[in-house]
Design a protein around this motif. Structure first.
Motif, PDB file in Angstrom:
ATOM      1  N   VAL A   1       0.945  -1.490   0.067  1.00  0.00           N
ATOM      2  CA  VAL A   1      -0.139  -0.261  -0.601  1.00  0.00           C
ATOM      3  C   VAL A   1       0.861   0.683  -0.310  1.00  0.00           C
ATOM      4  CG1 VAL A   1      -1.829   1.422   1.019  1.00  0.00           C
ATOM      5  CG2 VAL A   1      -1.535  -0.824   1.580  1.00  0.00           C
ATOM      6  N   TYR A   2       0.322   1.818  -0.769  1.00  0.00           N
ATOM      7  CA  TYR A   2       1.445   2.899  -1.462  1.00  0.00           C
ATOM      8  C   TYR A   2       0.593   4.513  -1.216  1.00  0.00           C
ATOM      9  CZ  TYR A   2       4.694  -0.030  -3.591  1.00  0.00           C
ATOM     10  OH  TYR A   2       5.642  -0.893  -2.956  1.00  0.00           O
ATOM     11  N   ASN A   3       0.799   6.014  -0.517  1.00  0.00           N
ATOM     12  CA  ASN A   3       0.197   6.774   0.242  1.00  0.00           C
ATOM     13  C   ASN A   3       0.808   7.732  -1.349  1.00  0.00           C
ATOM     14  OD1 ASN A   3      -1.291   8.548   0.957  1.00  0.00           O
ATOM     15  ND2 ASN A   3      -0.064   9.066   2.596  1.00  0.00           N
ATOM     16  N   LEU A   4      -0.519   8.209  -2.077  1.00  0.00           N
ATOM     17  CA  LEU A   4       0.273   9.196  -3.486  1.00  0.00           C
ATOM     18  C   LEU A   4       1.153  10.106  -2.818  1.00  0.00           C
ATOM     19  CD1 LEU A   4       0.416   9.813  -6.410  1.00  0.00           C
ATOM     20  CD2 LEU A   4      -1.770  10.387  -6.419  1.00  0.00           C
ATOM     21  N   TYR A   5       2.587  10.503  -2.510  1.00  0.00           N
ATOM     22  CA  TYR A   5       3.206  12.077  -1.773  1.00  0.00           C
ATOM     23  C   TYR A   5       2.343  13.306  -2.991  1.00  0.00           C
ATOM     24  CZ  TYR A   5       6.570  14.881  -1.234  1.00  0.00           C
ATOM     25  OH  TYR A   5       7.680  15.736  -0.170  1.00  0.00           O
ATOM     26  N   GLY A   6       1.874  14.000  -2.125  1.00  0.00           N
ATOM     27  CA  GLY A   6       1.490  15.421  -1.883  1.00  0.00           C
ATOM     28  C   GLY A   6      -0.420  15.078  -2.202  1.00  0.00           C
ATOM     29  N   GLY A   7      -0.555  13.519  -2.580  1.00  0.00           N
ATOM     30  CA  GLY A   7      -1.971  13.949  -3.027  1.00  0.00           C
ATOM     31  C   GLY A   7      -2.643  14.482  -4.487  1.00  0.00           C
ATOM     32  N   ILE A   8      -3.147  14.523  -4.693  1.00  0.00           N
ATOM     33  CA  ILE A   8      -3.302  14.802  -6.131  1.00  0.00           C
ATOM     34  C   ILE A   8      -3.576  15.940  -6.544  1.00  0.00           C
ATOM     35  CG2 ILE A   8      -6.159  16.305  -5.227  1.00  0.00           C
ATOM     36  CD1 ILE A   8      -7.890  14.349  -7.648  1.00  0.00           C
TER      37      ILE A   8
END
Length: 172
Positions: free
Chosen positions: A127-134
Motif C-alpha cells: 500500500v502506497y500513499n500518493l505523495y502530495g495527493g491529487i
C-alpha cells in the motif's frame, strides 16, 4: 520558543513566519519547499509513499480515492475507485486483490495515509500513499477525469489547501 495562540491552537511563530515568507515570495520558489515541509509534518515516516513521477504504468496498481464523494465527483485519477474517508468501510475494498499494489490518495495525503494503514492491517501487502495527493499529481502534469472525460477541475478541500494547486482549476 515564541508561540502564537489562534483558536485554542498553539502555533510556533517561526512556523507562521516561514509560511508567510514562502507565500509572499511567490509560489514557484516557495511552494515546493513550503509544500514539502508541510507534507513532512503530515506523513508518518514509516508509511510508504509513491511520487507521481514514479507511477509509470497506472494499470499496475489498484487506485483508491480516500476523499469524500463530492470531491471525487469533481475529478479523480482515471480508474480510481472511491472508498471515502468519513464513510470508509472495509466492504468497499472487499473485491480488491490483497497481493496487487495499491495507491491510495486524497487531497494532500493525510486522509489517505489513515485509510492506507487500515488496508495494511487487513492484509494488503503493498500500500502506497500518493505523495502530495491529487494536488501534487495534477501539479506534475498528470491527468484527472470527471465522468470519464479529462478535466482541469480539482477539488482542493478548502481555499487554504487550494493555494498549493499550481495547475488546474480550484474547486472548493
Amino acid at each position: 520558543m515564541n508561540f502564537h495562540r489562534m483558536s485554542n491552537q498553539v502555533i510556533p511563530k517561526t512556523r507562521i513566519l516561514f509560511f508567510l515568507l514562502c507565500f509572499i515570495s511567490g509560489f514557484s520558489w516557495g511552494q515546493s519547499l513550503a509544500y514539502r515541509t508541510l507534507l513532512s509534518g503530515l506523513y508518518d515516516g514509516d508509511f510508504p509513499t509513491i511520487k507521481p513521477e514514479q507511477v509509470t504504468k497506472i494499470s499496475d496498481y489498484q487506485i483508491l480515492d480516500a476523499r469524500e464523494k463530492g470531491e471525487f465527483e469533481v475529478s479523480h485519477i482515471q480508474g480510481a475507485k472511491w472508498v471515502g474517508y468519513d464513510t470508509f468501510s472495509l466492504s468497499n475494498v472487499a473485491s480488491l486483490d490483497k497481493s496487487k499494489p495499491v495507491i491510495i490518495y486524497c487531497t494532500v495525503g493525510a486522509r489517505s495515509q489513515d485509510i492506507g494503514k487500515k488496508l495494511q492491517q487487513e492484509g494488503f501487502a503493498q500500500v502506497y500513499n500518493l505523495y502530495g495527493g491529487i494536488i501534487h499529481w495534477v501539479n506534475e502534469g498528470k491527468p484527472v477525469v470527471s465522468n470519464g472525460k479529462p478535466t482541469q477541475k480539482v477539488h482542493t478541500y478548502s481555499k487554504t489547501w487550494g493555494i498549493w494547486l499550481e495547475k488546474g482549476e480550484r474547486v472548493y
